[in-house]
Design a protein around this motif. Structure first.
Motif, PDB file in Angstrom:
ATOM      1  N   GLY A   1      59.065  40.193  33.125  1.00 41.17           N
ATOM      2  CA  GLY A   1      60.333  40.213  32.419  1.00 41.17           C
ATOM      3  C   GLY A   1      60.307  39.326  31.199  1.00 41.17           C
ATOM      4  O   GLY A   1      59.249  38.940  30.703  1.00 41.17           O
ATOM      5  N   THR A   2      61.486  38.993  30.735  1.00 37.52           N
ATOM      6  CA  THR A   2      61.657  38.138  29.578  1.00 37.52           C
ATOM      7  C   THR A   2      62.267  36.825  30.042  1.00 37.52           C
ATOM      8  O   THR A   2      63.415  36.809  30.510  1.00 37.52           O
ATOM      9  CB  THR A   2      62.585  38.799  28.536  1.00 37.52           C
ATOM     10  OG1 THR A   2      62.047  40.075  28.184  1.00 37.52           O
ATOM     11  CG2 THR A   2      62.715  37.929  27.295  1.00 37.52           C
ATOM     12  N   PRO A   3      61.502  35.725  29.966  1.00 36.44           N
ATOM     13  CA  PRO A   3      62.037  34.431  30.402  1.00 36.44           C
ATOM     14  C   PRO A   3      63.328  34.085  29.660  1.00 36.44           C
ATOM     15  O   PRO A   3      63.530  34.495  28.514  1.00 36.44           O
ATOM     16  CB  PRO A   3      60.923  33.443  30.054  1.00 36.44           C
ATOM     17  CG  PRO A   3      59.693  34.267  29.944  1.00 36.44           C
ATOM     18  CD  PRO A   3      60.139  35.612  29.459  1.00 36.44           C
ATOM     19  N   LEU A   4      64.170  33.321  30.314  1.00 33.38           N
ATOM     20  CA  LEU A   4      65.435  32.909  29.711  1.00 33.38           C
ATOM     21  C   LEU A   4      65.224  32.236  28.353  1.00 33.38           C
ATOM     22  O   LEU A   4      66.023  32.412  27.435  1.00 33.38           O
ATOM     23  CB  LEU A   4      66.184  31.962  30.651  1.00 33.38           C
ATOM     24  CG  LEU A   4      66.660  32.565  31.971  1.00 33.38           C
ATOM     25  CD1 LEU A   4      67.262  31.473  32.857  1.00 33.38           C
ATOM     26  CD2 LEU A   4      67.648  33.683  31.746  1.00 33.38           C
ATOM     27  N   THR A   5      64.137  31.491  28.229  1.00 29.21           N
ATOM     28  CA  THR A   5      63.863  30.762  26.990  1.00 29.21           C
ATOM     29  C   THR A   5      63.481  31.678  25.832  1.00 29.21           C
ATOM     30  O   THR A   5      63.507  31.243  24.681  1.00 29.21           O
ATOM     31  CB  THR A   5      62.732  29.740  27.215  1.00 29.21           C
ATOM     32  OG1 THR A   5      61.600  30.430  27.765  1.00 29.21           O
ATOM     33  CG2 THR A   5      63.167  28.629  28.149  1.00 29.21           C
ATOM     34  N   ASP A   6      63.106  32.922  26.117  1.00 27.52           N
ATOM     35  CA  ASP A   6      62.698  33.866  25.075  1.00 27.52           C
ATOM     36  C   ASP A   6      63.784  34.892  24.737  1.00 27.52           C
ATOM     37  O   ASP A   6      63.587  35.740  23.879  1.00 27.52           O
ATOM     38  CB  ASP A   6      61.436  34.620  25.496  1.00 27.52           C
ATOM     39  CG  ASP A   6      60.221  33.718  25.580  1.00 27.52           C
ATOM     40  OD1 ASP A   6      60.263  32.598  25.037  1.00 27.52           O
ATOM     41  OD2 ASP A   6      59.223  34.148  26.190  1.00 27.52           O
ATOM     42  N   ARG A   7      64.889  34.833  25.436  1.00 27.28           N
ATOM     43  CA  ARG A   7      65.943  35.810  25.199  1.00 27.28           C
ATOM     44  C   ARG A   7      66.769  35.412  23.981  1.00 27.28           C
ATOM     45  O   ARG A   7      67.066  34.255  23.765  1.00 27.28           O
ATOM     46  CB  ARG A   7      66.852  35.923  26.421  1.00 27.28           C
ATOM     47  CG  ARG A   7      66.119  36.474  27.622  1.00 27.28           C
ATOM     48  CD  ARG A   7      67.006  36.555  28.821  1.00 27.28           C
ATOM     49  NE  ARG A   7      66.228  36.963  29.993  1.00 27.28           N
ATOM     50  CZ  ARG A   7      66.740  37.120  31.189  1.00 27.28           C
ATOM     51  NH1 ARG A   7      68.034  36.922  31.387  1.00 27.28           N
ATOM     52  NH2 ARG A   7      65.976  37.489  32.190  1.00 27.28           N
ATOM     53  N   GLY A   8      67.113  36.417  23.216  1.00 29.11           N
ATOM     54  CA  GLY A   8      67.926  36.174  22.028  1.00 29.11           C
ATOM     55  C   GLY A   8      69.087  37.144  21.978  1.00 29.11           C
ATOM     56  O   GLY A   8      69.448  37.776  22.979  1.00 29.11           O
ATOM     57  N   GLU A   9      69.614  37.292  20.794  1.00 29.65           N
ATOM     58  CA  GLU A   9      70.758  38.187  20.605  1.00 29.65           C
ATOM     59  C   GLU A   9      70.415  39.630  20.949  1.00 29.65           C
ATOM     60  O   GLU A   9      71.282  40.412  21.308  1.00 29.65           O
ATOM     61  CB  GLU A   9      71.250  38.080  19.160  1.00 29.65           C
ATOM     62  CG  GLU A   9      71.813  36.724  18.834  1.00 29.65           C
ATOM     63  CD  GLU A   9      72.105  36.558  17.357  1.00 29.65           C
ATOM     64  OE1 GLU A   9      72.007  37.543  16.602  1.00 29.65           O
ATOM     65  OE2 GLU A   9      72.421  35.425  16.961  1.00 29.65           O
ATOM     66  N   TRP A  10      69.149  39.987  20.828  1.00 28.00           N
ATOM     67  CA  TRP A  10      68.691  41.343  21.115  1.00 28.00           C
ATOM     68  C   TRP A  10      68.733  41.665  22.609  1.00 28.00           C
ATOM     69  O   TRP A  10      68.681  42.826  22.989  1.00 28.00           O
ATOM     70  CB  TRP A  10      67.257  41.517  20.617  1.00 28.00           C
ATOM     71  CG  TRP A  10      66.314  40.536  21.268  1.00 28.00           C
ATOM     72  CD1 TRP A  10      65.979  39.310  20.800  1.00 28.00           C
ATOM     73  CD2 TRP A  10      65.633  40.680  22.510  1.00 28.00           C
ATOM     74  NE1 TRP A  10      65.133  38.669  21.672  1.00 28.00           N
ATOM     75  CE2 TRP A  10      64.904  39.499  22.737  1.00 28.00           C
ATOM     76  CE3 TRP A  10      65.564  41.686  23.458  1.00 28.00           C
ATOM     77  CZ2 TRP A  10      64.123  39.303  23.862  1.00 28.00           C
ATOM     78  CZ3 TRP A  10      64.785  41.501  24.582  1.00 28.00           C
ATOM     79  CH2 TRP A  10      64.072  40.315  24.778  1.00 28.00           C
ATOM     80  N   TYR A  11      68.816  40.645  23.454  1.00 33.40           N
ATOM     81  CA  TYR A  11      68.714  40.839  24.904  1.00 33.40           C
ATOM     82  C   TYR A  11      70.043  41.328  25.467  1.00 33.40           C
ATOM     83  O   TYR A  11      70.941  40.552  25.763  1.00 33.40           O
ATOM     84  CB  TYR A  11      68.284  39.537  25.597  1.00 33.40           C
ATOM     85  CG  TYR A  11      67.960  39.742  27.059  1.00 33.40           C
ATOM     86  CD1 TYR A  11      66.697  40.146  27.449  1.00 33.40           C
ATOM     87  CD2 TYR A  11      68.921  39.551  28.048  1.00 33.40           C
ATOM     88  CE1 TYR A  11      66.394  40.355  28.773  1.00 33.40           C
ATOM     89  CE2 TYR A  11      68.624  39.759  29.379  1.00 33.40           C
ATOM     90  CZ  TYR A  11      67.356  40.163  29.734  1.00 33.40           C
ATOM     91  OH  TYR A  11      67.053  40.379  31.059  1.00 33.40           O
ATOM     92  N   ALA A  12      70.142  42.640  25.606  1.00 34.70           N
ATOM     93  CA  ALA A  12      71.340  43.246  26.202  1.00 34.70           C
ATOM     94  C   ALA A  12      70.975  44.624  26.720  1.00 34.70           C
ATOM     95  O   ALA A  12      70.164  45.335  26.125  1.00 34.70           O
ATOM     96  CB  ALA A  12      72.453  43.348  25.178  1.00 34.70           C
ATOM     97  N   GLY A  13      71.544  44.986  27.837  1.00 33.46           N
ATOM     98  CA  GLY A  13      71.331  46.315  28.391  1.00 33.46           C
ATOM     99  C   GLY A  13      69.921  46.585  28.874  1.00 33.46           C
ATOM    100  O   GLY A  13      69.509  47.739  28.934  1.00 33.46           O
ATOM    101  N   VAL A  14      69.181  45.546  29.214  1.00 35.82           N
ATOM    102  CA  VAL A  14      67.807  45.737  29.687  1.00 35.82           C
ATOM    103  C   VAL A  14      67.774  45.697  31.215  1.00 35.82           C
ATOM    104  O   VAL A  14      68.664  45.155  31.859  1.00 35.82           O
ATOM    105  CB  VAL A  14      66.848  44.668  29.106  1.00 35.82           C
ATOM    106  CG1 VAL A  14      66.798  44.747  27.594  1.00 35.82           C
ATOM    107  CG2 VAL A  14      67.253  43.291  29.554  1.00 35.82           C
ATOM    108  N   LEU A  15      66.734  46.291  31.768  1.00 29.49           N
ATOM    109  CA  LEU A  15      66.553  46.240  33.216  1.00 29.49           C
ATOM    110  C   LEU A  15      66.328  44.798  33.653  1.00 29.49           C
ATOM    111  O   LEU A  15      65.822  43.979  32.869  1.00 29.49           O
ATOM    112  CB  LEU A  15      65.364  47.100  33.630  1.00 29.49           C
ATOM    113  CG  LEU A  15      65.540  48.604  33.447  1.00 29.49           C
ATOM    114  CD1 LEU A  15      64.228  49.323  33.730  1.00 29.49           C
ATOM    115  CD2 LEU A  15      66.647  49.133  34.341  1.00 29.49           C
ATOM    116  N   PRO A  16      66.655  44.472  34.897  1.00 35.33           N
ATOM    117  CA  PRO A  16      66.444  43.094  35.371  1.00 35.33           C
ATOM    118  C   PRO A  16      64.971  42.700  35.355  1.00 35.33           C
ATOM    119  O   PRO A  16      64.085  43.538  35.521  1.00 35.33           O
ATOM    120  CB  PRO A  16      66.954  43.130  36.810  1.00 35.33           C
ATOM    121  CG  PRO A  16      67.810  44.332  36.903  1.00 35.33           C
ATOM    122  CD  PRO A  16      67.289  45.314  35.900  1.00 35.33           C
TER     123      PRO A  16
END
Length: 116
Positions: A52-67
């Motif tokens: 997945g995408t670690p919390l530290t790498d998530r940005g504004e683009w992170y929405a509507g993605v699978l868990p």
């Protein structure tokens, strides 16, 4: 190999998750935990995997993605452990290790902290 039903093993994983401090579990976001019998063929001794995408790498683009997905592998754990108590201890280390990846902590740091 140690004998343990899938249900018993899943319960130990759930208990390890329950031991994570609530202040950390409240911070976990969009992550699911699964139990599989065997890891990928190219890494047969793998005990757990974070995808997945670690919390530290998530940005504004992170929405509507699978868990994000944390997978704990049953059979390698049972092959390396001698008794139920060692499975409990290994589950604690493996679950913390994979959750730490969700928080952006890398393997080098985890090994230094004793969760390698």
């Amino acid at each position: 190999m140690l004998e343990m039903t899938r249900e018993e093993f899943e319960e130990l994983v759930a208990e390890a998750l329950d031991r994570i401090p609530p202040e950390l579990t409240r911070l976990m976001d969009n992550v699911a935990v699964f139990v599989e019998d065997e890891p990928p063929a190219d890494d047969p001794e793998l005990l757990g995997l974070y995808e997945g995408t670690p919390l530290t790498d998530r940005g504004e683009w992170y929405a509507g993605v699978l868990p994000d997905r944390i997978t704990i592998y049953r059979n390698p754990t049972l092959r390396m452990c001698e008794d139920r108590e060692s499975v409990v201890a290994e589950m604690e280390v493996t679950v913390v290790h994979e959750i730490a990846h969700h928080f952006g902590i890398d393997d080098e740091r985890l090994h230094a902290l004793g969760y390698g």
